[in-house]
Design a protein around this motif. Structure first.
Motif, mmCIF file in Angstrom:
data_model
loop_
_atom_site.group_PDB
_atom_site.id
_atom_site.type_symbol
_atom_site.label_atom_id
_atom_site.label_comp_id
_atom_site.label_asym_id
_atom_site.label_seq_id
_atom_site.Cartn_x
_atom_site.Cartn_y
_atom_site.Cartn_z
ATOM 1 N N LEU A 60 116.347 1.862 -14.658
ATOM 2 C CA LEU A 60 117.247 2.021 -13.518
ATOM 3 C C LEU A 60 118.707 1.956 -13.956
ATOM 4 N N GLU A 61 119.008 1.080 -14.905
ATOM 5 C CA GLU A 61 120.382 0.998 -15.415
ATOM 6 C C GLU A 61 120.775 2.286 -16.129
ATOM 7 N N THR B 148 125.307 -1.548 -15.199
ATOM 8 C CA THR B 148 124.583 -2.772 -15.560
ATOM 9 C C THR B 148 124.252 -3.551 -14.292
ATOM 10 N N LEU B 149 122.989 -3.965 -14.171
ATOM 11 C CA LEU B 149 122.521 -4.664 -12.974
ATOM 12 C C LEU B 149 122.027 -6.053 -13.346
ATOM 13 N N GLU C 180 119.528 -9.480 -12.244
ATOM 14 C CA GLU C 180 118.147 -9.640 -11.766
ATOM 15 C C GLU C 180 118.092 -9.621 -10.236
ATOM 16 N N ASP D 269 111.679 0.338 -14.002
ATOM 17 C CA ASP D 269 112.032 -1.002 -14.430
ATOM 18 C C ASP D 269 113.554 -1.134 -14.513
ATOM 19 N N LYS D 270 113.999 -2.347 -14.747
ATOM 20 C CA LYS D 270 115.431 -2.636 -14.710
ATOM 21 C C LYS D 270 116.195 -1.809 -15.747
ATOM 22 N N ASP E 58 120.250 -8.142 -8.237
ATOM 23 C CA ASP E 58 120.539 -6.771 -7.797
ATOM 24 C C ASP E 58 119.284 -5.904 -7.882
ATOM 25 N N TYR E 59 118.557 -6.024 -8.980
ATOM 26 C CA TYR E 59 117.342 -5.223 -9.144
ATOM 27 C C TYR E 59 116.281 -5.613 -8.113
ATOM 28 N N GLU E 60 116.127 -6.912 -7.873
ATOM 29 C CA GLU E 60 115.145 -7.369 -6.890
ATOM 30 C C GLU E 60 115.493 -6.860 -5.488
ATOM 31 N N TYR F 152 125.081 2.157 -7.755
ATOM 32 C CA TYR F 152 124.069 1.241 -7.225
ATOM 33 C C TYR F 152 124.186 1.116 -5.712
#
Length: 386
Positions: A194-195, A201-202, A204, A190-191, A206-208, A147
């Motif tokens: 991406l994971e 594991t990400l 919310e 999407d999350k 981190d994804y934003e 990441y």
């Protein structure tokens, strides 16, 4: 005299036994040196590496067993269909499963299928450290090296583009508008996707933060230079506009144009819609009922929204037939059918606006099933201590 005889007796003995002792000593010394060198070259294996190797062996054995079972099952399936097992492709497998095990389940993922194990089971993350426990990646101790490596690459590309932009400004050159990178036809992963890509594991936040960083990179005037890198984390928008063309316009006996859309689906509701142009704005549902067929204003607004959005409210007539499901499901099914019917009478720009507004996208949501041991889908039984 006695001493001289004793000397003669001992001296030969020494002359013979001394080289033997020296040879044995040299052999012992050499073996000790080799053992020390071997101990130095042989690095101890850390506990983390031992645990990883054990899990890797278990995973490899599991995947080997699954691949053998999949190959055997594919051969059985080919024999049942009368095909050559050696040339039996995955498409043939899917067709055979659909033919031999027909399913009426609406959700496609719940239907029986047979896929290669590599597509079903998630990819296993490779070892991130050597035998001594030393990590390969310099971001290992962040806990999410892949990441933060992606964010590091984003920052690197941003700095490079800023330098390139400064160079172009000094040369008094402006970016070419024809080379501007447009990402409107794509959407970010999407999350969950991406994971899977990062094998991490990400959260919310981190994804934003990840999406905001890529949007900043995309907004730069020379972002087309790193287009390939950006598209690694984006996917093209797949929708009904790309898969199906608009229904063809027909002409009835009165000389009016009309389009009929069949298979308008939403939950358990099924319907069909006919849009006629020109018209007076009349809406007919199930033969002789109008918009008042729906009791609530929300369902009525669902029916009128496509007509208002395209400014064709009083310019077309709509005839609908619908059955099954509730009022909300029927309204959703008819809204989708009306939208696709109107698409044949509008220009491409308006059709694109309808797509972006979600009018041309099927709503696949269904009622969540009740779970065993619970009152409903989410509701639990009342807990009593005594």
């Amino acid at each position: 005299m006695f001493l001289s005889k004793l000397y003669r007796f001992v001296d030969p003995f020494r002359s013979i036994s001394l080289p033997k002792n020296m040879y044995a000593l040299s052999v012992i010394q050499q073996s000790c040196t080799e053992s020390v060198e071997t101990d130095k070259t042989k690095k101890p294996i850390s506990k983390a590496m031992k645990a990883y190797l054990e899990r890797a062996r278990e995973y490899d054995a599991f995947m080997k067993k699954e691949n053998e079972e999949f190959t055997l099952g594919k051969r059985y399936l080919a024999n049942m269909m009368g095909e050559d097992p050696e040339n039996f492709s995955q498409e043939d497998v899917d067709n055979a499963i659909e033919y031999l095990f027909p399913s009426g389940l609406f959700e496609k993922t719940a239907r029986p299928h047979m896929k290669p194990p590599n597509e079903i089971f998630p990819e296993r993350k490779a070892a991130e450290f050597d035998e001594t426990g030393r990590p390969y990646h310099f971001l290992f101790y962040t806990g999410k090296p892949n990441y933060y490596q992606a964010l590091h690459n984003v920052a690197h590309h941003i700095n490079e583009l800023i330098k390139f932009e400064d160079t172009m400004i000094r040369k008094k050159l402006e970016p070419d508008p024809n080379l501007t990178f447009d990402i409107s036809g794509y959407q970010w992963l999407d999350k969950a996707s991406l994971e899977i890509k990062l094998v991490e594991t990400l959260g919310e936040k981190d994804y934003e933060y990840f999406i905001n960083s890529f949007e900043r990179l995309t907004a730069m005037p020379y972002s087309y230079k790193v287009k390939d890198f950006i598209l690694e984390y984006a996917k093209p928008i797949i929708n009904k506009v790309q898969k199906f063309e608009a229904p063809k316009i027909c002409i009835d006996s009165d000389g009016k144009q009309y389009v009929t859309v069949y298979e308008c689906l939403r939950k358990r509701a099924r319907g069909d819609v006919t849009v006629r142009m020109p018209g007076t704005g009349k809406i007919t549902i199930n033969g002789n009922q109008g918009i008042l067929y729906f009791k609530e204003n929300q369902e009525r607004e669902q029916i009128l929204f496509p007509l208002l959005f395209t400014n064709l409210l009083n310019k077309v007539d709509v005839e609908c037939n619908v059955e099954g499901g509730g009022q909300s499901a029927q309204a959703g099914a008819l809204r989708w059918g009306i939208s696709w019917g109107l698409k044949s009478f509008v220009e491409e720009e308006m059709a694109e606006s309808m797509r972006l507004a979600g009018l041309l996208t099927r709503d696949y949501r269904t009622r969540e099933r009740k779970k065993p041991g619970q009152w409903g889908a989410r509701r639990k039984f009342t807990w009593k201590k005594r």
